[in-house]
Design a protein around this motif. Structure first.
Motif, PDB file in Angstrom:
ATOM      1  N   ARG A  54      -9.930  24.189  10.738  1.00  0.00           N
ATOM      2  CA  ARG A  54     -10.152  24.544   9.342  1.00  0.00           C
ATOM      3  C   ARG A  54      -8.826  24.815   8.637  1.00  0.00           C
ATOM      4  O   ARG A  54      -8.590  24.341   7.510  1.00  0.00           O
ATOM      5  CB  ARG A  54     -11.070  25.765   9.235  1.00  0.00           C
ATOM      6  CG  ARG A  54     -12.460  25.557   9.787  1.00  0.00           C
ATOM      7  CD  ARG A  54     -13.426  26.610   9.298  1.00  0.00           C
ATOM      8  NE  ARG A  54     -13.101  27.961   9.686  1.00  0.00           N
ATOM      9  CZ  ARG A  54     -13.580  28.595  10.742  1.00  0.00           C
ATOM     10  NH1 ARG A  54     -14.397  27.961  11.579  1.00  0.00           N
ATOM     11  NH2 ARG A  54     -13.261  29.857  10.985  1.00  0.00           N
ATOM     12  N   ALA A  55      -7.960  25.568   9.278  1.00  0.00           N
ATOM     13  CA  ALA A  55      -6.667  25.898   8.673  1.00  0.00           C
ATOM     14  C   ALA A  55      -5.842  24.637   8.436  1.00  0.00           C
ATOM     15  O   ALA A  55      -5.238  24.461   7.365  1.00  0.00           O
ATOM     16  CB  ALA A  55      -5.903  26.876   9.566  1.00  0.00           C
ATOM     17  N   ALA A  85     -11.226  38.589  14.193  1.00  0.00           N
ATOM     18  CA  ALA A  85     -11.759  37.428  13.486  1.00  0.00           C
ATOM     19  C   ALA A  85     -12.706  36.590  14.323  1.00  0.00           C
ATOM     20  O   ALA A  85     -13.426  35.745  13.784  1.00  0.00           O
ATOM     21  CB  ALA A  85     -10.608  36.546  12.991  1.00  0.00           C
ATOM     22  N   ASP A  86     -12.751  36.834  15.652  1.00  0.00           N
ATOM     23  CA  ASP A  86     -13.490  35.930  16.518  1.00  0.00           C
ATOM     24  C   ASP A  86     -14.137  36.731  17.646  1.00  0.00           C
ATOM     25  O   ASP A  86     -13.497  37.602  18.257  1.00  0.00           O
ATOM     26  CB  ASP A  86     -12.524  34.882  17.102  1.00  0.00           C
ATOM     27  CG  ASP A  86     -13.244  33.715  17.745  1.00  0.00           C
ATOM     28  OD1 ASP A  86     -14.216  33.956  18.472  1.00  0.00           O
ATOM     29  OD2 ASP A  86     -12.812  32.569  17.519  1.00  0.00           O
ATOM     30  N   GLN A 101      -7.831  36.070   5.334  1.00  0.00           N
ATOM     31  CA  GLN A 101      -7.694  37.060   6.398  1.00  0.00           C
ATOM     32  C   GLN A 101      -7.194  38.402   5.875  1.00  0.00           C
ATOM     33  O   GLN A 101      -7.370  39.435   6.535  1.00  0.00           O
ATOM     34  CB  GLN A 101      -6.747  36.538   7.495  1.00  0.00           C
ATOM     35  CG  GLN A 101      -7.213  35.273   8.186  1.00  0.00           C
ATOM     36  CD  GLN A 101      -8.553  35.438   8.887  1.00  0.00           C
ATOM     37  OE1 GLN A 101      -8.842  36.482   9.481  1.00  0.00           O
ATOM     38  NE2 GLN A 101      -9.388  34.404   8.821  1.00  0.00           N
ATOM     39  N   ALA A 109     -11.706  27.221  14.024  1.00  0.00           N
ATOM     40  CA  ALA A 109     -10.821  27.907  13.086  1.00  0.00           C
ATOM     41  C   ALA A 109      -9.493  27.191  12.891  1.00  0.00           C
ATOM     42  O   ALA A 109      -9.025  27.011  11.755  1.00  0.00           O
ATOM     43  CB  ALA A 109     -10.588  29.342  13.554  1.00  0.00           C
ATOM     44  N   TYR A 147      -6.645  29.881   4.363  1.00  0.00           N
ATOM     45  CA  TYR A 147      -6.986  30.485   5.655  1.00  0.00           C
ATOM     46  C   TYR A 147      -6.238  31.791   5.846  1.00  0.00           C
ATOM     47  O   TYR A 147      -6.813  32.809   6.262  1.00  0.00           O
ATOM     48  CB  TYR A 147      -6.677  29.524   6.802  1.00  0.00           C
ATOM     49  CG  TYR A 147      -7.190  30.039   8.128  1.00  0.00           C
ATOM     50  CD1 TYR A 147      -8.514  29.836   8.507  1.00  0.00           C
ATOM     51  CD2 TYR A 147      -6.357  30.763   8.989  1.00  0.00           C
ATOM     52  CE1 TYR A 147      -8.997  30.342   9.715  1.00  0.00           C
ATOM     53  CE2 TYR A 147      -6.831  31.258  10.192  1.00  0.00           C
ATOM     54  CZ  TYR A 147      -8.159  31.049  10.549  1.00  0.00           C
ATOM     55  OH  TYR A 147      -8.630  31.551  11.730  1.00  0.00           O
ATOM     56  N   ALA A 202     -12.583  28.269   4.721  1.00  0.00           N
ATOM     57  CA  ALA A 202     -11.653  28.810   5.710  1.00  0.00           C
ATOM     58  C   ALA A 202     -12.342  29.695   6.731  1.00  0.00           C
ATOM     59  O   ALA A 202     -11.913  29.766   7.886  1.00  0.00           O
ATOM     60  CB  ALA A 202     -10.542  29.592   5.006  1.00  0.00           C
ATOM     61  N   VAL A 203     -13.408  30.382   6.322  1.00  0.00           N
ATOM     62  CA  VAL A 203     -14.112  31.261   7.266  1.00  0.00           C
ATOM     63  C   VAL A 203     -15.386  30.617   7.808  1.00  0.00           C
ATOM     64  O   VAL A 203     -16.196  31.284   8.457  1.00  0.00           O
ATOM     65  CB  VAL A 203     -14.428  32.630   6.622  1.00  0.00           C
ATOM     66  CG1 VAL A 203     -13.162  33.411   6.391  1.00  0.00           C
ATOM     67  CG2 VAL A 203     -15.236  32.481   5.337  1.00  0.00           C
ATOM     68  N   GLY A 204     -15.586  29.324   7.548  1.00  0.00           N
ATOM     69  CA  GLY A 204     -16.667  28.598   8.199  1.00  0.00           C
ATOM     70  C   GLY A 204     -17.899  28.308   7.376  1.00  0.00           C
ATOM     71  O   GLY A 204     -18.853  27.709   7.886  1.00  0.00           O
TER      72      GLY A 204
END
Length: 481
Positions: free
Chosen positions: A84-85, A151-152, A142, A81, A138, A192-194
């Motif tokens: 990614r950001a 988120a995880d 959210q 994560a 990112y 952003a979320v994969g």
């Protein structure tokens, strides 16, 4: 008083300039971007500017290549994560300032203006806006996460049972239209979320998709996490089938409108309502800005203006303002209206004039395609007055400033505002509180601006047509000991 007869005119001291820049030497070669890097094919599609000149050749990938590319996307794993950001922030800066695929940002903007017909200033602003949205992807995505979800799955709260926000799939196919570069500012939220993402660029304006994919790859997402796959309609269908989810607004996506795996961008049909007691002159600047910002090309540009009372004075005032806009080629720094190839402009002209039958023309009623003499034509503004708030013309969506003005009464209730992307409602006071509440509760009004706010107003982190994250993600209960 009508303001017909103003086609092709410009304000005093602002003469029309119709001398186009000479084309650059040879067409730009736009390669596909597959799992092993750039991929150039013999099967290429010409990309023409508004004069009909070929400015680029875009490689089209065959179905077999596309299928293998989709398999590679499925096999890849998301970046962590935090990476990614950071990569999205780097990509935004590269997109805004870098030289990518051999094109400087100035050359990219010139090409986008030439093929889309959008004024160069609009393209320059869109470059900045798109970069800002990518940089904020990112954080923005959210905002869609339910307050009760983390988120995880590694969050310590999961050990006592918790909702976790998870992807609905792994691979997203993106088919974004080429009407405005800003449409590309939203889909990077999937990265952003994969998600891994396959982008099919518009044949009308492929430069933004190409530049953004190159920026994302250089920033760290890699060739197996984001790809550019220009292709035929048949192969585009394959992309949708092979992806877990698909998103966009072209004809391929629209064929899957009833498929829950597919999110189809819908027309804006954005509107403005002025209720009784409102002095419309105080809001004329906002109304005109809502019509002409982005050269009137976006889904957030106002389509219908409804007035509780006589709409004629307001229609005349809007027409007078719009009539003063000059007809200029898109590369001119003073241009503010879109340009199309003359043949396309004439076809659009016929469509609008046929649809306007029975309406009172304040501007553009005898035609609005103003030919520049180089094979292109400016789409000049159009203003028509309708007899009813329920007139079907209020649902028209065209890529230039085209405003339908109609009367609205309390008996019409909120039906005229259903299926509206952005609604600005300007009221005279507390007596309209029930009306505002009804509009807020109406599920087919996507965005409500209360007060004198232009329909195009937006900022990163706010939903456009709902949050994209609502489509990409779901919440599931996770218990971990």
């Amino acid at each position: 008083m009508s303001v017909e007869g103003t086609v092709g005119t410009a304000p005093a001291g602002l003469p029309n300039q119709r001398t186009a820049r000479p084309p650059a030497d040879g067409p730009v070669l736009l390669d596909a971007q597959g799992p092993r890097g750039p991929y150039r094919t013999n099967n290429r599609q010409d990309v023409t500017d508004v004069t009909g000149t070929v400015v680029a050749e875009m490689s089209l990938v065959p179905t077999l290549f596309a299928d293998r590319a989709m398999k590679a996307l499925h096999a890849a794993r998301p970046l962590p994560a935090a990476e990614r950001a950071a990569a999205l922030a780097r990509a935004a800066e590269l997109f805004r300032t870098g030289t990518l695929g051999g094109l400087t940002v100035a050359r990219y903007q010139e090409l986008v203006s030439r093929v889309s017909g959008l004024p160069i200033r609009v393209v320059e602003q869109a470059t900045t806006t798109c970069a800002e949205r990518v940089a904020a992807s990112y954080r923005s995505v959210q905002q869609a996460r339910p307050a009760g979800a983390v988120a995880d799955a590694d969050d310590p709260l999961v050990r006592s049972a918790q909702a976790v926000w998870t992807r609905r799939g792994e691979v997203l196919a993106v088919h974004v239209p080429g009407n405005h570069p800003g449409t590309h500012g939203f889909w990077p939220e999937a990265l952003a979320v994969g998600y891994r993402v396959a982008v099919r660029p518009s044949s009308r304006e492929p430069f933004t998709a190409h530049r953004l994919v190159l920026a994302l790859r250089e920033a760290g997402f890699g060739a197996d996490r984001v790809m550019l796959l220009p292709c035929s309609h048949e192969t585009a269908d394959s992309l949708v089938r092979e992806a877990d989810l698909a998103y966009g607004g072209d004809e391929v996506i629209r064929r899957y409108a009833d498929d829950p795996r597919v999110l189809s961008l819908r027309p804006g049909r954005s509107k403005i309502l002025l209720t009784a007691g409102v002095e419309w002159r105080d809001h004329l600047d906002m109304i005109v800005d809502s019509a002409v910002r982005h050269a009137g090309s976006g889904c957030v540009n106002v389509t219908g203006v409804l007035v509780e009372g006589d709409p004629a004075p307001l229609a005349g005032a809007i027409a007078e303002r719009l009539a003063a806009l000059p007809s200029l080629p898109p590369h001119d720094e003073r241009a503010c209206l879109p340009v199309q190839h003359a043949k396309s402009a004439r076809a659009l002209e016929k469509f609008v004039l046929d649809r306007a039958e029975g309406a009172r023309a304040w501007l553009g009623g005898s035609g609005f395609a103003d030919e520049l003499g180089d094979g292109s034509a400016v789409l000049r503004p159009v203003v028509h007055q309708l007899d009813s708030a329920l007139a079907p013309q209020l649902g028209a969506e065209v890529p230039f400033p085209c405003v339908w003005v109609a009367p609205w009464s309390r008996d019409d209730d909120i039906e005229p505002f259903q299926d509206t992307l952005v609604l600005t409602v300007v009221t005279a006071g507390d007596r309209d509180a029930d009306l505002v509440e009804a509009l807020l509760d109406e599920p087919t009004v996507s965005n409500l601006h209360i007060g004198s706010h232009a329909t195009h107003w937006h900022r990163p982190g706010l939903p456009h047509d709902g949050y994209l994250g609502e489509f990409l993600m779901r919440s599931k209960t996770v218990v971990r000991r």
